[in-house]
Design a protein around this motif. Structure first.
Motif, PDB file in Angstrom:
ATOM      1  N   TYR A 102      36.183  35.412  35.606  1.00 39.70           N
ATOM      2  CA  TYR A 102      36.273  35.652  36.826  1.00 39.70           C
ATOM      3  C   TYR A 102      35.043  35.110  37.737  1.00 39.70           C
ATOM      4  O   TYR A 102      34.101  35.052  37.297  1.00 39.70           O
ATOM      5  N   GLU A 103      35.477  35.038  38.981  1.00 42.21           N
ATOM      6  CA  GLU A 103      34.518  34.837  39.982  1.00 42.21           C
ATOM      7  C   GLU A 103      34.310  36.151  40.784  1.00 42.21           C
ATOM      8  O   GLU A 103      35.228  36.771  41.111  1.00 42.21           O
TER       9      GLU A 103
ATOM     10  N   GLN B 274      38.122  37.443  41.532  1.00 42.81           N
ATOM     11  CA  GLN B 274      38.939  36.499  41.410  1.00 42.81           C
ATOM     12  C   GLN B 274      39.260  36.072  40.059  1.00 42.81           C
ATOM     13  O   GLN B 274      38.387  35.495  39.497  1.00 42.81           O
TER      14      GLN B 274
ATOM     15  N   ALA C  85      40.119  33.727  36.923  1.00 45.27           N
ATOM     16  CA  ALA C  85      40.102  32.398  36.719  1.00 45.27           C
ATOM     17  C   ALA C  85      41.608  32.040  36.114  1.00 45.27           C
ATOM     18  O   ALA C  85      42.020  30.940  36.632  1.00 45.27           O
TER      19      ALA C  85
ATOM     20  N   ASP D 244      44.610  33.438  36.740  1.00 51.26           N
ATOM     21  CA  ASP D 244      45.862  33.253  37.431  1.00 51.26           C
ATOM     22  C   ASP D 244      45.435  33.490  39.290  1.00 51.26           C
ATOM     23  O   ASP D 244      46.274  33.660  39.883  1.00 51.26           O
ATOM     24  N   GLY D 245      44.238  33.582  39.466  1.00 50.10           N
ATOM     25  CA  GLY D 245      43.835  33.705  40.696  1.00 50.10           C
ATOM     26  C   GLY D 245      44.054  35.037  41.353  1.00 50.10           C
ATOM     27  O   GLY D 245      43.850  35.297  42.508  1.00 50.10           O
ATOM     28  N   TYR D 246      44.374  35.959  40.809  1.00 54.62           N
ATOM     29  CA  TYR D 246      44.485  37.322  41.269  1.00 54.62           C
ATOM     30  C   TYR D 246      43.279  37.933  41.618  1.00 54.62           C
ATOM     31  O   TYR D 246      42.250  38.134  40.982  1.00 54.62           O
ATOM     32  N   ARG D 247      43.202  38.879  42.514  1.00 56.30           N
ATOM     33  CA  ARG D 247      42.006  39.598  43.109  1.00 56.30           C
ATOM     34  C   ARG D 247      42.333  41.173  42.932  1.00 56.30           C
ATOM     35  O   ARG D 247      43.128  41.531  43.149  1.00 56.30           O
TER      36      ARG D 247
ATOM     37  N   THR E 116      36.996  27.553  32.253  1.00 53.80           N
ATOM     38  CA  THR E 116      38.078  27.267  33.167  1.00 53.80           C
ATOM     39  C   THR E 116      38.642  25.958  32.468  1.00 53.80           C
ATOM     40  O   THR E 116      40.008  25.867  32.675  1.00 53.80           O
TER      41      THR E 116
END
Length: 258
Positions: free
Chosen positions: A33-34, A46, A48, A50-53, A73
């Motif tokens: 994640y970021e 966020q 990596a 699925d972009g979910y936060r 990624t």
């Protein structure tokens, strides 16, 4: 930018910066994640994949380098296929459940930054395209898993977490929520034309997609509703024989080509 990886079996990601806040999804072992925000002892992540936060307690954050994150990624990682296993090194044993990532698995060990952890259980093969039979076999592992809003593990899972995890183990990344997943695939116009492995979507009174399940043979469906269970699917929706009523109204069926 700061990056991290899940180094616990499963970590709740919350809507707000409180242990009492809604769980929106979960961070599973091996998932990168970021870090996109911070509020006191809380970090906004966020994912990596699925972009979910969502927000996690900073004590559950394990940093990785930007180079590791970038490499993660770009790699299709194997996933745990045993219900429960462990990864270990000389200092620690970490429980991991089905669907957890095995970063840079070489058949014996995984790599987190420059550290190696031993893994001796079963793993998916990301280089091999999964068949529908394999997809359904993976799904069977989740039967009787309890329903948990935001859940993404065999010990607690929601409807879209179930479909995302099953397809993810088989090498196909779905978005996190049902209303996002419905945009993928080819429409199946009639229930009688559906095939095992199709995804059926269901709407609420306002017409919003709120539920998803995995179509089985014989017009049956596996879905997370109280628990991961099997019910009957027809043109009206899902019929729960135990309660002798329909639980969900069918909106559309989609076919994902693995």
């Amino acid at each position: 930018m700061e990056y991290g990886i899940g180094l616990l079996s499963v970590v709740p990601m919350r809507a707000e910066t409180s242990d009492k806040a809604e769980i929106v999804t979960q961070l599973t072992f091996g998932e990168c994640y970021e870090v996109v925000g911070q509020d006191g002892n809380w970090l906004q992540l966020q994912l990596a994949a699925d972009g979910y936060r969502g927000w996690i307690d900073s004590k559950q954050h394990t940093p990785v380098t930007a180079d590791y994150y970038k490499e993660w990624t770009k790699t299709n990682h194997p996933r745990v296929t045993d219900l429960l296993q462990v990864v270990s090194n000389g200092n620690v044993r970490i429980p991991v459940g089905i669907g957890c990532y095995l970063p840079f698995f070489d058949g014996e060990s995984i790599r987190v930054n420059e550290e190696r952890y031993l893994y001796t259980g079963k793993a998916s093969d990301p280089a091999s395209a999964a068949t529908t039979a394999e997809l359904l076999k993976v799904a069977d592992n989740f039967l009787k898993s309890p329903y948990l809003w935001g859940g993404k593990s065999v010990f607690g899972i929601d409807c879209s977490g179930f479909t995302q995890l099953v397809f993810g183990i088989c090498g196909y990344q779905l978005p996190r929520d049902a209303y996002q997943q419905v945009d993928l695939g080819e429409e199946v116009h009639f229930v009688t034309q559906s095939q095992p492995g199709d995804l059926a979507y269901f709407s609420n009174a306002e017409g919003r997609i709120t539920h998803v399940g995995l179509v089985l043979e014989g017009q049956k469906i596996m879905h997370a509703h109280g628990e991961v269970r099997i019910d009957t699917l027809d043109h009206n929706g899902i019929y729960n024989a135990d309660r002798k009523r329909y639980s969900h109204n069918l909106r559309i069926i989609k076919r994902i080509h693995l």
